[in-house]
Write a protein that holds these residues in place. Sequence first.
Motif, short mmCIF file in Angstrom:
data_model
loop_
_atom_site.label_atom_id
_atom_site.label_comp_id
_atom_site.label_asym_id
_atom_site.label_seq_id
_atom_site.Cartn_x
_atom_site.Cartn_y
_atom_site.Cartn_z
N UNK A 20 0.56 -1.34 0.14
CA UNK A 20 0.06 0.13 -0.12
C UNK A 20 0.63 1.02 0.21
N UNK A 21 1.64 1.15 0.19
CA UNK A 21 2.98 2.29 0.51
C UNK A 21 3.41 2.55 -0.49
N UNK A 22 3.71 1.62 -1.41
CA UNK A 22 4.03 2.31 -2.90
C UNK A 22 2.60 2.74 -3.85
N UNK A 23 1.67 2.21 -3.39
CA UNK A 23 0.25 2.38 -4.08
C UNK A 23 0.61 3.81 -3.48
N UNK A 24 0.61 4.59 -2.07
CA UNK A 24 0.38 6.05 -2.36
C UNK A 24 1.56 6.64 -2.55
N UNK B 35 3.05 5.77 -5.56
CA UNK B 35 2.58 5.99 -7.09
C UNK B 35 2.05 7.55 -7.29
N UNK B 36 1.16 6.73 -6.36
CA UNK B 36 -0.32 7.92 -6.90
C UNK B 36 0.35 9.29 -6.50
N UNK B 37 0.66 9.88 -5.60
CA UNK B 37 1.32 11.35 -5.54
C UNK B 37 2.47 11.70 -6.39
N UNK B 38 3.03 10.66 -7.00
CA UNK B 38 3.61 10.69 -8.12
C UNK B 38 3.29 11.51 -9.29
N UNK B 39 1.99 10.50 -9.61
CA UNK B 39 1.25 10.99 -10.99
C UNK B 39 -0.08 12.19 -10.73
N UNK B 40 0.22 12.78 -9.82
CA UNK B 40 -1.06 13.46 -9.35
C UNK B 40 -0.67 14.88 -8.89
N UNK B 41 0.41 14.87 -8.36
CA UNK B 41 1.33 16.12 -8.19
C UNK B 41 2.22 16.87 -8.65
N UNK C 94 1.35 3.20 -15.80
CA UNK C 94 2.56 3.45 -16.65
C UNK C 94 3.32 3.92 -15.90
N UNK C 95 3.22 4.58 -14.33
CA UNK C 95 4.56 4.89 -14.13
C UNK C 95 5.02 3.27 -13.14
N UNK C 96 4.04 2.47 -12.86
CA UNK C 96 4.65 1.60 -12.35
C UNK C 96 5.48 0.80 -13.50
#
Length: 394
Positions: free
Chosen positions: A99-103, A105-111, A261-263
């Motif tokens: 779940x840490x990697x999910x967060x 990756x989410x921040x990387x594509x969102x912010x 895509x980032x993953x």
Amino acid sequence: MDLAKRVKTLTPSSTLAITAKAKELKQQGHDVIGLGVGEPDFNTPDYIIQAASKAMSKGMTKYTPAGGIVELKQAIATKLLEDNELQYTNEQLIITTGAKHALYTLFQVLINEGDEVIVPAPYWVSYPEQIKLAGGEPVIVNAQEKNEFKITPSELEKAITAKTKAVIINSPSNPTGMMYSKEDLMKLGETCLKHDVLIISDEIYEKLIYSSDNHISIAQLSSELKEQTIVINGVSKSHAMTGWRIGYAAGSKEIISAMTNLASHSTSNPTSIAQYAALAAYEGPQEPLEEMKRVFAERLDLLHGLIDDIPGVTCIKPKGAFYLFPNVKEAADKNGYSKVDDWVAALLDKEKVALVPGSAFGSPDNVRLSYATSADVLEEAAKRIKRFIMTHQS
């Protein structure tokens, strides 16, 4: 070598630091009690381990799709529908390396640079660091202890600016174990919808609830909130699979596609064997997990009673996770320490009990105690803490 500026802003993990110090003392022959660890002390259930072995024997050791195997996505979709009344397609799900990697990756594509993410404190230690790594600004909102460490709609609204991209909601919470009610979430959700703020709902402790309250995902409260929410979860806590590193995110196709895509350029895919183990976790018998939950509930009752009875310590009884988050400021002052961090260090030095200082979670008057250990150890830890407070008066 001059390192990248983004890593220079990172704060070392206090949880890992205190655990490392406790291990060092143990290696020196000291009888150390470590209550800093954030993982179940139960082993992964046998049927999950057997599923992993079977997957290896069958040759399931190759690359998988970057976003995870279809079978696991379908199992998670079934879980979300049955447990949370949430319907997602495979394109709205990504399997991640925890779940840490999910967060992350989410921040990387969102912010984008300068975007703000509202982080209620007390918070899990990695939230602010991951936001900073993505170029964002964590906006810390201090939730009040008198409100069970839960942020209110008015506190949330005051923190929202034109730069606000998202808010994090973690329920049940690490480090406090507190939960947001359906009414709490609805009011927070209305505020987010009003200001078009994305909701990041970290639900990793969903299955570890010991009160009569049921877990509520903010995404299930309305179709509008579902569209506005990214759900983060995984098998680490629920199935005692911390080391297997399997988590997931569920949300809009646009965000999930970007994360996938980032993953594909970072991890390639979550470990294939661990994915098949997680598949067994979701599809197999849940009785071992209920037993783990029962034991945690007993430990909670035991440790809370012992800690809350210590002079100078106050502790709201949590409803979930496996942590207590007592306020020890009065005890620290009585022992002659102006900072709780120094009191924690002295406790480890004098009584060999390792706790995590609340400053790591944005709450400097508190400490986090994990009760993911045996009842005998918890009783001894409480005994040592009380002895330290009572015998080291300034």
